[in-house]
Design an enzyme around this catalytic site. Structure first.
Site, mmCIF file in Angstrom:
data_model
loop_
_atom_site.group_PDB
_atom_site.id
_atom_site.type_symbol
_atom_site.label_atom_id
_atom_site.label_comp_id
_atom_site.label_asym_id
_atom_site.label_seq_id
_atom_site.Cartn_x
_atom_site.Cartn_y
_atom_site.Cartn_z
ATOM 1 N N GLU A 289 0.898 -1.171 0.000
ATOM 2 C CA GLU A 289 0.000 0.000 0.000
ATOM 3 C C GLU A 289 0.923 1.204 0.000
ATOM 4 O O GLU A 289 1.589 1.476 1.000
ATOM 5 C CB GLU A 289 -0.891 0.014 1.254
ATOM 6 C CG GLU A 289 -1.604 -1.303 1.565
ATOM 7 C CD GLU A 289 -2.760 -1.625 0.629
ATOM 8 O OE1 GLU A 289 -3.054 -0.796 -0.260
ATOM 9 O OE2 GLU A 289 -3.337 -2.710 0.765
ATOM 10 N N CYS A 323 -1.642 9.429 2.996
ATOM 11 C CA CYS A 323 -1.438 8.923 1.633
ATOM 12 C C CYS A 323 -2.570 9.430 0.741
ATOM 13 O O CYS A 323 -2.414 9.559 -0.462
ATOM 14 C CB CYS A 323 -1.383 7.407 1.634
ATOM 15 S SG CYS A 323 -2.723 6.683 2.566
#
Ligand code: NDP
Length: 525
Positions: A289, A323
């Protein structure tokens, strides 16, 4: 400790009851009485201390030592993996429903300790009060979501068709089974959710785990590990090690006895892990990720207020260190001035300061390296474009001992400038006019990342946006956050392209099976 009476998610955090603040303040005061203590690693159910230690200091005031942690070595990495290997037959051999009940107990303990872990998070990460509590609440929900999926799918044991074998009765069963020893390496920004979520999935699936947190955030993850310990997971089923990624982390990755990894962090480190992991004897599951460069695309038909609020929240929540942070704003020309002026107005109202304070929205950035990056990027942007607001660090008074930066909006930066594509991971967002939505979409997709994206416009345009945007998590017309604010079961989270490797989102339908391989069991009575 009383049960929480308020369901906290990133969407409900904007209007919490008073009781939540009172409790946070009490627990914060208690936690401040526990600063500076030494914390061990946990290997095979036992406390492990290393010869070398490191100090965990607060980014709000770098003179505040929150705790002293172990600088684990490659021997600690190997021992943790060996302990997980030893525990695997017992854990994987247990009925899946027993595993679910133990792991769910850990989620309940996380809930009960939300305020303790949240107070540490605010001090250690520099995350504001509500978002710190949200991160912890999300952790428990992510873990529960894996439990729920296991139950809903009845342990992923499926009767298949029977082959037409004359004279024999054959049964065919598909069973998803755990891989073995699973590594969970997590980043600093969501230390609870991004350690707890993958850990919960790996454990429910029947893997045993080794957890390594970011060096900036070992305390939150230690508290999380204690929840697994106190839930009664057998020794060796989970192991917690601390130390530098470049040495301890690399030793974990290089150990051939690891069967799978979930890494959440930067693109460069993640790709390094992917390549190193590929040096093994065969292909092993590698869930990555990674970063994002998330756009908000604003049409001439947008609701200006929603767009402006959503952009500001997503650009500057957690100081732009999500993110999913909105780092690019692509605005159709007719509304450009109106939207941008309102974004600037709202940005200028954001309170920057000690993130444990109730009124503060933005705390400090995580460490000196990010602080220096902020100075360098703003210097570079000042030469390429103009600042609509911000562009400076804050150094006076209460800011003197921490890594505080102003929320920054940069305009007029040429579209071929490298910072339109580079993830800065700081409170810096670049904005530009676009002549048409098609032009905006082209720019939106013209990056290696594909994590989140936001849109503001008409219903027809929204359909077009969902169809054309290259991102794993997409939002339209949302004032709560243009590109941020996922929650398990509501908005499972994951990225396309350089933002993720599995193409399946955490906290969603397809996530848990990533932690298991299929076995077909054909039997003739
Ligand atoms: P890093 O990539 O710097 O570090 C992540 C983790 O990897 C840390 O625990 C780090 O340890 C460890 N690590 C570093 N080098 C190695 C190595 N060689 N081998 C094994 N482990 C290693 O990321 P940050 O912590 O700075 O987090 C920010 C990044 O994470 C951003 O790019 C952000 O976009 C991304 N992210 C992605 C998310 C997603 O869901 N897609 C969610 C949240 C963040 P140490 O701290 O000791 O260096």
């Amino acid at each position: 400790m009383a049960e929480n009476t308020f369901k906290l998610t990133y969407a409900t955090m904007f209007n919490p009851p008073e009781e939540l603040h009172t409790r946070f303040e009490q627990v914060l005061a208690d936690t401040k009485g526990k600063l500076g203590l030494e914390h061990g690693m946990i290997i095979n159910g036992e406390e492990r201390y290393a010869e070398e230690k490191f100090e965990d200091s607060s980014p709000t005031n770098t003179e505040t030592v929150l705790g002293v942690f172990q600088k684990g070595t490659s021997k600690d990495a190997d021992d943790a993996i060996a302990a997980a290997r030893k525990a695997f037959p017992l854990w994987s051999g247990m009925k899946w429903s027993e595993r679910v009940s133990l792991v769910r107990k850990a989620a309940d303990l996380i809930d009960q300790r939300t305020f303790e872990i949240g107070a540490v998070m605010a001090m250690e990460v520099g995350k504001n009060r509500m978002e710190s509590l949200g991160d912890v609440a999300e952790t428990a929900d992510l873990i529960r979501y894996s439990c729920y999926q296991m139950e809903k799918n009845e342990g992923y044991i499926v009767e298949m068709g029977r082959d037409p074998l004359v004279g024999y009765t054959a049964t065919n069963t598909s069973v998803l089974r755990p891989y073995g020893v699973w590594l969970v390496i997590s980043p600093f920004n969501f230390p609870a959710a991004l350690t707890g979520g993958p850990s919960g999935a790996a454990l429910v699936a029947g893997n045993t785990i080794v957890i390594k947190p970011a060096t900036d955030t070992p305390w939150v993850v230690r508290l999380l590990a204690e929840c697994f310990r106190d839930a009664g997971l057998p020794e060796g089923v989970f192991n917690f090690v601390t130390g530098p990624g470049s040495t301890l982390g690399q030793a974990l990755i290089d150990n051939p006895d690891v069967d799978g990894v979930t890494f959440t962090g930067s693109f460069d480190v993640g790709m390094g892990i992917f390549r190193d992991f590929a040096k093994g004897l065969y292909v092993r599951p590698t869930i990555l990720e990674l970063g994002g460069k998330n756009p908000a695309l604003v049409s001439r038909n947008a609701d200006v207020e929603r767009a402006a609020i959503g952009i500001v929240r997503s650009a500057f929540g957690l100081q732009g260190q999500k993110c999913s942070a909105c780092s690019r704003v692509l605005n159709e020309e007719p509304l450009y001035d109106t939207v941008v002026n309102r974004v600037v107005e709202l940005t200028n109202k954001l309170a920057v300061g000690d993130p444990t304070d109730r009124e503060v929205y933005m705390g400090p950035v995580i460490n000196n390296s990010s602080y220096q990056d902020f100075k360098n990027f703003t210097e570079e942007l000042s030469q390429a474009g103009t600042f609509l607001t911000g562009g400076k660090t804050l150094t006076d008074g209460e800011y003197a001992k921490g890594y505080f930066c102003m929320p920054t909006l940069a305009a007029d930066v040429p579209l071929n400038h490298r910072l339109w594509k580079h993830e800065m991971f700081l409170p810096i967002t670049t904005v530009t006019k676009v002549g048409s939505l098609d032009e905006g979409m082209k720019l939106a997709n013209d990056v290696n990342y594909g994590l989140t994206a936001g849109f503001y416009g008409s219903p027809e345009e929204t359909k077009w946006f969902f169809q054309n945007i290259q991102a794993g998590v997409t939002y339209a017309n949302r004032p709560h956050g243009a590109t941020t604010g996922a929650w398990p079961g509501f908005q499972p989270f994951g990225g396309w392209k350089g933002s993720g490797s599995s193409g399946k989102n955490a906290g969603g339908h397809y996530y848990l099976p990533l932690y298991m391989h299929e076995q077909i069991q054909t039997n003739i009575d």
